[in-house]
Write a protein that holds these residues in place. Structure first.
Motif, PDB file in Angstrom:
ATOM      1  N   PHE B  40       0.851  -1.194   0.000  1.00 32.42           N
ATOM      2  CA  PHE B  40       0.000   0.000   0.000  1.00 32.42           C
ATOM      3  C   PHE B  40       0.885   1.241   0.000  1.00 32.42           C
ATOM      4  CE2 PHE B  40       0.412   1.886   4.253  1.00 32.42           C
ATOM      5  CZ  PHE B  40       1.115   0.884   4.911  1.00 32.42           C
ATOM      6  N   ALA B  41       0.257   2.372  -0.343  1.00 33.48           N
ATOM      7  CA  ALA B  41       0.966   3.651  -0.284  1.00 33.48           C
ATOM      8  C   ALA B  41       0.102   4.657   0.462  1.00 33.48           C
ATOM      9  CB  ALA B  41       1.265   4.156  -1.689  1.00 33.48           C
ATOM     10  N   VAL B  42       0.749   5.437   1.306  1.00 31.04           N
ATOM     11  CA  VAL B  42       0.087   6.551   2.001  1.00 31.04           C
ATOM     12  C   VAL B  42       0.929   7.804   1.763  1.00 31.04           C
ATOM     13  CG1 VAL B  42      -0.861   7.450   4.155  1.00 31.04           C
ATOM     14  CG2 VAL B  42      -0.732   4.989   3.811  1.00 31.04           C
ATOM     15  N   PRO B  43       0.698   8.473   0.644  1.00 28.77           N
ATOM     16  CA  PRO B  43       1.437   9.733   0.441  1.00 28.77           C
ATOM     17  C   PRO B  43       1.077  10.711   1.550  1.00 28.77           C
ATOM     18  CG  PRO B  43       0.171   9.104  -1.524  1.00 28.77           C
ATOM     19  CD  PRO B  43      -0.261   8.200  -0.421  1.00 28.77           C
ATOM     20  N   ASN B  44       2.030  11.591   1.890  1.00 32.07           N
ATOM     21  CA  ASN B  44       1.730  12.584   2.921  1.00 32.07           C
ATOM     22  C   ASN B  44       0.442  13.306   2.568  1.00 32.07           C
ATOM     23  OD1 ASN B  44       3.933  11.850   4.359  1.00 32.07           O
ATOM     24  ND2 ASN B  44       5.238  13.508   3.604  1.00 32.07           N
ATOM     25  N   PHE B  45      -0.378  13.538   3.613  1.00 32.20           N
ATOM     26  CA  PHE B  45      -1.678  14.153   3.377  1.00 32.20           C
ATOM     27  C   PHE B  45      -1.471  15.577   2.837  1.00 32.20           C
ATOM     28  CE2 PHE B  45      -4.239  11.359   6.596  1.00 32.20           C
ATOM     29  CZ  PHE B  45      -3.924  10.247   5.841  1.00 32.20           C
ATOM     30  N   VAL B  46      -2.533  16.079   2.185  1.00 31.57           N
ATOM     31  CA  VAL B  46      -2.437  17.403   1.553  1.00 31.57           C
ATOM     32  C   VAL B  46      -2.854  18.461   2.576  1.00 31.57           C
ATOM     33  CG1 VAL B  46      -3.261  18.850  -0.326  1.00 31.57           C
ATOM     34  CG2 VAL B  46      -2.999  16.368  -0.671  1.00 31.57           C
ATOM     35  N   PRO B  47      -1.946  19.368   2.927  1.00 28.75           N
ATOM     36  CA  PRO B  47      -2.300  20.421   3.903  1.00 28.75           C
ATOM     37  C   PRO B  47      -3.044  21.559   3.210  1.00 28.75           C
ATOM     38  CG  PRO B  47       0.006  20.622   3.265  1.00 28.75           C
ATOM     39  CD  PRO B  47      -0.548  19.451   2.486  1.00 28.75           C
ATOM     40  N   ASP B  48      -3.980  22.179   3.918  1.00 36.09           N
ATOM     41  CA  ASP B  48      -4.712  23.294   3.311  1.00 36.09           C
ATOM     42  C   ASP B  48      -3.989  24.617   3.534  1.00 36.09           C
ATOM     43  OD1 ASP B  48      -5.135  23.789   5.989  1.00 36.09           O
ATOM     44  OD2 ASP B  48      -7.214  24.449   5.687  1.00 36.09           O
ATOM     45  N   SER B  49      -2.918  24.557   4.316  1.00 37.55           N
ATOM     46  CA  SER B  49      -2.170  25.784   4.592  1.00 37.55           C
ATOM     47  C   SER B  49      -0.793  25.381   5.101  1.00 37.55           C
ATOM     48  CB  SER B  49      -2.875  26.611   5.669  1.00 37.55           C
ATOM     49  OG  SER B  49      -2.875  25.869   6.880  1.00 37.55           O
ATOM     50  N   VAL B  85       0.524  13.159  -4.866  1.00 33.81           N
ATOM     51  CA  VAL B  85      -0.855  13.603  -4.661  1.00 33.81           C
ATOM     52  C   VAL B  85      -0.781  15.021  -4.107  1.00 33.81           C
ATOM     53  CG1 VAL B  85      -2.995  13.204  -3.401  1.00 33.81           C
ATOM     54  CG2 VAL B  85      -1.675  11.262  -4.274  1.00 33.81           C
ATOM     55  N   THR B  86      -1.128  15.988  -4.926  1.00 33.41           N
ATOM     56  CA  THR B  86      -0.999  17.384  -4.500  1.00 33.41           C
ATOM     57  C   THR B  86      -2.339  18.043  -4.212  1.00 33.41           C
ATOM     58  OG1 THR B  86      -0.883  17.972  -6.837  1.00 33.41           O
ATOM     59  CG2 THR B  86       1.202  17.808  -5.654  1.00 33.41           C
ATOM     60  N   GLY B  87      -3.428  17.448  -4.697  1.00 31.84           N
ATOM     61  CA  GLY B  87      -4.757  17.970  -4.394  1.00 31.84           C
ATOM     62  C   GLY B  87      -5.655  16.812  -4.005  1.00 31.84           C
ATOM     63  N   PHE B  88      -6.404  16.984  -2.901  1.00 32.67           N
ATOM     64  CA  PHE B  88      -7.208  15.881  -2.385  1.00 32.67           C
ATOM     65  C   PHE B  88      -8.284  15.456  -3.384  1.00 32.67           C
ATOM     66  CE2 PHE B  88     -10.723  14.363   0.503  1.00 32.67           C
ATOM     67  CZ  PHE B  88     -10.097  13.192   0.890  1.00 32.67           C
ATOM     68  N   ASP B  89      -8.792  16.421  -4.163  1.00 31.85           N
ATOM     69  CA  ASP B  89      -9.867  16.109  -5.112  1.00 31.85           C
ATOM     70  C   ASP B  89      -9.365  15.891  -6.534  1.00 31.85           C
ATOM     71  OD1 ASP B  89     -11.927  16.193  -3.175  1.00 31.85           O
ATOM     72  OD2 ASP B  89     -11.793  18.382  -3.181  1.00 31.85           O
ATOM     73  N   ASP B  90      -8.054  15.924  -6.713  1.00 30.11           N
ATOM     74  CA  ASP B  90      -7.497  15.641  -8.040  1.00 30.11           C
ATOM     75  C   ASP B  90      -7.746  14.181  -8.407  1.00 30.11           C
ATOM     76  OD1 ASP B  90      -6.580  18.181  -7.927  1.00 30.11           O
ATOM     77  OD2 ASP B  90      -4.442  17.680  -7.782  1.00 30.11           O
ATOM     78  N   PRO B  91      -7.919  13.896  -9.712  1.00 33.98           N
ATOM     79  CA  PRO B  91      -8.103  12.496 -10.110  1.00 33.98           C
ATOM     80  C   PRO B  91      -6.852  11.661  -9.794  1.00 33.98           C
ATOM     81  CG  PRO B  91      -8.070  13.951 -12.023  1.00 33.98           C
ATOM     82  CD  PRO B  91      -7.982  14.835 -10.835  1.00 33.98           C
ATOM     83  N   ILE B  92      -7.074  10.422  -9.381  1.00 34.36           N
ATOM     84  CA  ILE B  92      -5.960   9.521  -9.066  1.00 34.36           C
ATOM     85  C   ILE B  92      -5.408   8.940 -10.362  1.00 34.36           C
ATOM     86  CG2 ILE B  92      -5.340   7.360  -7.913  1.00 34.36           C
ATOM     87  CD1 ILE B  92      -5.951   9.594  -5.953  1.00 34.36           C
ATOM     88  N   LYS B  93      -4.091   8.995 -10.529  1.00 31.09           N
ATOM     89  CA  LYS B  93      -3.454   8.396 -11.710  1.00 31.09           C
ATOM     90  C   LYS B  93      -3.186   6.931 -11.418  1.00 31.09           C
ATOM     91  CE  LYS B  93      -1.401  12.819 -12.881  1.00 31.09           C
ATOM     92  NZ  LYS B  93      -0.341  13.718 -12.381  1.00 31.09           N
ATOM     93  N   LEU B 105      -4.288   2.481  -1.895  1.00 34.77           N
ATOM     94  CA  LEU B 105      -3.752   3.836  -1.802  1.00 34.77           C
ATOM     95  C   LEU B 105      -4.636   4.615  -0.832  1.00 34.77           C
ATOM     96  CD1 LEU B 105      -1.909   6.169  -2.926  1.00 34.77           C
ATOM     97  CD2 LEU B 105      -3.714   6.542  -4.641  1.00 34.77           C
ATOM     98  N   VAL B 106      -4.013   5.291   0.122  1.00 35.78           N
ATOM     99  CA  VAL B 106      -4.753   6.115   1.070  1.00 35.78           C
ATOM    100  C   VAL B 106      -4.359   7.571   0.826  1.00 35.78           C
ATOM    101  CG1 VAL B 106      -5.247   6.590   3.501  1.00 35.78           C
ATOM    102  CG2 VAL B 106      -4.702   4.244   2.774  1.00 35.78           C
ATOM    103  N   THR B 107      -5.336   8.395   0.513  1.00 40.28           N
ATOM    104  CA  THR B 107      -5.045   9.819   0.353  1.00 40.28           C
ATOM    105  C   THR B 107      -5.791  10.586   1.428  1.00 40.28           C
ATOM    106  OG1 THR B 107      -6.893  10.101  -1.183  1.00 40.28           O
ATOM    107  CG2 THR B 107      -4.727   9.609  -2.138  1.00 40.28           C
ATOM    108  N   GLU B 133     -15.669   2.455  -0.833  1.00 43.84           N
ATOM    109  CA  GLU B 133     -16.646   3.169   0.005  1.00 43.84           C
ATOM    110  C   GLU B 133     -16.306   4.659   0.035  1.00 43.84           C
ATOM    111  OE1 GLU B 133     -17.168   1.277   3.865  1.00 43.84           O
ATOM    112  OE2 GLU B 133     -16.280  -0.541   3.049  1.00 43.84           O
ATOM    113  N   PRO B 134     -17.283   5.486   0.392  1.00 44.70           N
ATOM    114  CA  PRO B 134     -17.021   6.925   0.379  1.00 44.70           C
ATOM    115  C   PRO B 134     -15.973   7.345   1.407  1.00 44.70           C
ATOM    116  CG  PRO B 134     -19.376   6.434   0.619  1.00 44.70           C
ATOM    117  CD  PRO B 134     -18.637   5.157   0.802  1.00 44.70           C
ATOM    118  N   GLY B 135     -15.320   8.477   1.150  1.00 43.40           N
ATOM    119  CA  GLY B 135     -14.339   9.016   2.098  1.00 43.40           C
ATOM    120  C   GLY B 135     -15.003   9.440   3.397  1.00 43.40           C
ATOM    121  N   MET B 136     -14.162   9.692   4.399  1.00 47.79           N
ATOM    122  CA  MET B 136     -14.688  10.088   5.710  1.00 47.79           C
ATOM    123  C   MET B 136     -13.871  11.249   6.227  1.00 47.79           C
ATOM    124  SD  MET B 136     -15.068   6.379   7.551  1.00 47.79           S
ATOM    125  CE  MET B 136     -15.725   6.993   9.086  1.00 47.79           C
ATOM    126  N   GLN B 137     -14.356  11.867   7.283  1.00 46.58           N
ATOM    127  CA  GLN B 137     -13.524  12.868   7.937  1.00 46.58           C
ATOM    128  C   GLN B 137     -13.662  12.797   9.447  1.00 46.58           C
ATOM    129  OE1 GLN B 137     -14.970  16.670   6.374  1.00 46.58           O
ATOM    130  NE2 GLN B 137     -15.734  17.141   8.430  1.00 46.58           N
TER     131      GLN B 137
END
Lengths: 167, 439
Positions: B40-49, B85-93, B105-107, B133-137
């Motif tokens: 599996f891969a867990v790229p660093n999460f995308v920060p909003d700031s 992964v630079t944008g959380f809503d960007d399409p996954i390649k 893959l976990v984004t 399944e859908p994403g969560m927060q």
């Protein structure tokens, strides 16, 4: 009861063995049946130091056992006599186990050992109200190697004096 | 030795297969077979700031550590990534992740607003080109960020294995320092992975074997504060404690909660004899369950509260028995060579974990509740005191090394016997008890 008959046999054996048995850990070979002056390292025969060193404050047990062997009975007989002479003292008997065994089982085993020593002292006339018991299981070893030589000294019941009657 | 090896290998029979063909959904079936950890891969999460950027990296690292720590997953290092992964809503390649064989893959994305942190995440089934399944927060305060990471990892674990997770949980244990003959013990509580250690008592009195309540808010333990072993109950949030009263001249120890949290079952020693009792915690009303001249100790309830498994030496050596929670006839369930102790019923109800002592060695093992299918999971000079993870898949226990410098520490092992790992604690540790999953 079973225990009582064992104890009375033990008493008979001790009467013969008392002069030659020493306490389990001490170098001193004094077992003081009469409670009068002995040859212990503490000068005052009514002192806790004398009890600890000359009378012998502890008895040892076989693996998993809580029965008193001849040496243990001799030491406890001397303890009983000392306690009968020195009535200002109460005692807590601490039961211990070696590290082989689970924590819970060793607590229960230590309780058995402390109680075996207490029952013996009571059978020799010491008032039960003067004798408390506590088990430390394997929590308080005095020797720390993981060999039988250490384990043998850790499987013990130690009579710890308290200066005067409590409760 | 050979025999021991054989039993260890038998212990390995319960394993994991990755059931993932091209057109089937991503799934790890924890079943019998050969283990191949799922990449599996867990790229660093995308920060909003900028304020969220360090946290975004840290969160992803904890999620990855949780998953890798199970032994069921293998992380693909960031150095192997083809796309970022630079944008959380960007399409996954998907092609880029397929190329490095990342099956899962976990984004994630992190928003920091004052002291408030919000983590969003998605789990992707790379070879099916779709989201599982859908994403969560999850939201919380900044100092609770590790819990949020554990919650993300629990959700990922659940989606891929179909079983409950265990990462957002705590462990109460006995922190140990000092040499063997002057050991100081105090109660400590920490996250399951050894982080966020807090001390609940000082080391002025010996403390032993803490146990969580079913909701994780209270802890039962044994303390020598009075000079004698007595059971205490501690409120974890308030760090308030009280002693459960017992009669003068008795010792009480080995407590555990009933599944409804109302009752404690424990051992009481009186006159050298140790039997099992229950006590209603609110009323203090005690009831005797066993009356034998043998030692009865280490009781543990079945999850439905109907039965108790315990240890007794009524046969001459310590063995395991099951009886009704109200006492009565007990049925012996352990018949192998050696001595058995500290049985603990699994949260799923299907297995009993135990300590076994045989031929100078100690083992942690599991058996079915009727005593069948015994499997030894570990072997060492001294292993004891198993405690179950909330999902019944992992066991934490105490391992003590031999000799003058002997030291206790905590370990975990999978119930397949795989993935033996130390749990890092600041000092020595013993008697771990795993909490339920936090809410």
């Amino acid at each position: 009861m079973n225990l009582l008959s064992k104890i009375s046999m033990a008493v008979a054996l001790v009467a013969m063995a008392a002069c030659t048995n020493n306490s389990a850990l001490d170098d001193t070979n004094a077992v003081n049946l009469g409670g009068s002056a002995g040859t212990g390292s503490a000068a005052d025969p009514s002192s806790p130091a004398y009890f600890q060193q000359a009378v012998g404050d502890r008895v040892l047990f076989e693996v998993d056992q809580s029965t008193l062997n001849d040496a243990a009975r001799a030491t406890l007989l001397a303890q009983a006599n000392w306690l009968l002479e020195n009535t200002d003292f109460a005692a807590t008997i601490e039961g211990h186990a070696d590290e082989q065994g689970t924590r819970e089982y060793n607590l229960a085993l230590g309780a058995r050992r402390a109680n075996a020593a207490r029952e013996f002292l009571i059978s020799r006339g010491v008032a039960g109200s003067r004798l408390k018991v506590v088990s430390y299981g394997k929590e308080r070893p005095i020797e720390i190697c993981s060999e039988e030589a250490c384990y043998a000294n850790n499987r013990r019941a130690v009579t710890v004096l308290a200066g005067g009657l409590t409760g | 030795m050979m025999k021991f090896l054989v039993s260890l290998f038998l212990g390995l029979s319960l394993m994991v297969t990755v059931a993932h063909a091209q057109n089937q959904p991503l799934r790890i079936e924890i079943t019998e077979g050969v283990i191949e950890p799922l990449p599996f891969a867990v790229p660093n999460f995308v920060p909003d700031s900028g304020a969220a950027s360090e946290l975004a990296d840290d969160l992803a690292r904890v999620v990855a550590a949780d998953l890798s720590g199970t032994g069921l997953f293998r992380e693909i290092p960031a150095s192997a990534y083809i796309s970022q992964v630079t944008g959380f809503d960007d399409p996954i390649k998907f092609a880029d992740w397929k190329a490095i064989n990342a099956q899962a893959l976990v984004t994630g994305a992190v928003n920091v607003s004052g002291n408030r942190v919000t983590v969003r995440f998605r789990v992707w089934d790379v070879f099916s080109d779709k989201e599982m399944e859908p994403g969560m927060q999850f939201s919380g305060t900044r100092d609770g960020w590790r819990r949020m990471a554990h919650k993300v990892a629990d959700a990922v674990y659940s989606r891929i294995t179909g079983e409950g997770g265990y990462f957002d949980s705590r462990v109460v244990y006995v922190s140990e320092s000092g040499p063997k003959n002057q050991r100081r013990k105090r109660l400590a509580i920490m996250d399951y992975d050894g982080h966020n250690v807090q001390y609940l008592t000082d080391s002025s009195a010996i403390v032993l074997a803490p146990r969580f309540s079913p909701t994780g808010d209270r802890v039962l333990y044994t303390s020598y504060e009075s000079g004698f072993p007595r059971i205490h109950v501690l409120d974890v949030g308030q760090v308030q404690r009280r002693v459960l009263e017992s009669a003068e001249g008795t010792m009480s120890f080995a407590p555990r909660f009933s599944p409804d949290g109302q009752t404690v079952v424990y051992s009481l020693s009186q006159g050298g004899n140790t039997d099992l009792y229950t006590m209603n915690i609110a009323s203090g009303q005690a009831q005797r369950l066993t009356s034998t001249p043998s030692i009865e100790t280490a009781p543990s309830y079945s999850p439905d509260g109907q039965q108790i498994v315990f240890e007794s030496d009524r046969s001459g050596t310590p063995q395991l028995y099951v009886m009704s929670a109200s006492g009565g006839e007990a049925k012996r369930i352990s018949f192998g060579q050696g001595r058995y102790g500290t049985p603990v019923w699994s949260p799923r109800g299907d297995l009993i974990a135990f300590t076994k002592q045989n031929k100078g060695r100690f083992h942690i093992g599991v058996m079915r509740t009727d005593g069948s299918e015994e499997r030894l999971l570990t072997a060492s000079f001294l292993d004891e005191g198993p405690s179950w993870s909330p999902n019944g898949r992992v066991i934490m226990f105490t391992r003590e090394t031999r000799g003058e410098n002997g030291r206790s520490s905590l370990y975990t092992v999978d119930i397949s016997g795989r993935n033996l790992r130390p749990v890092r604690t600041p000092d020595g540790g013993s008697d771990p008890a795993w909490s339920p999953l936090q809410k």
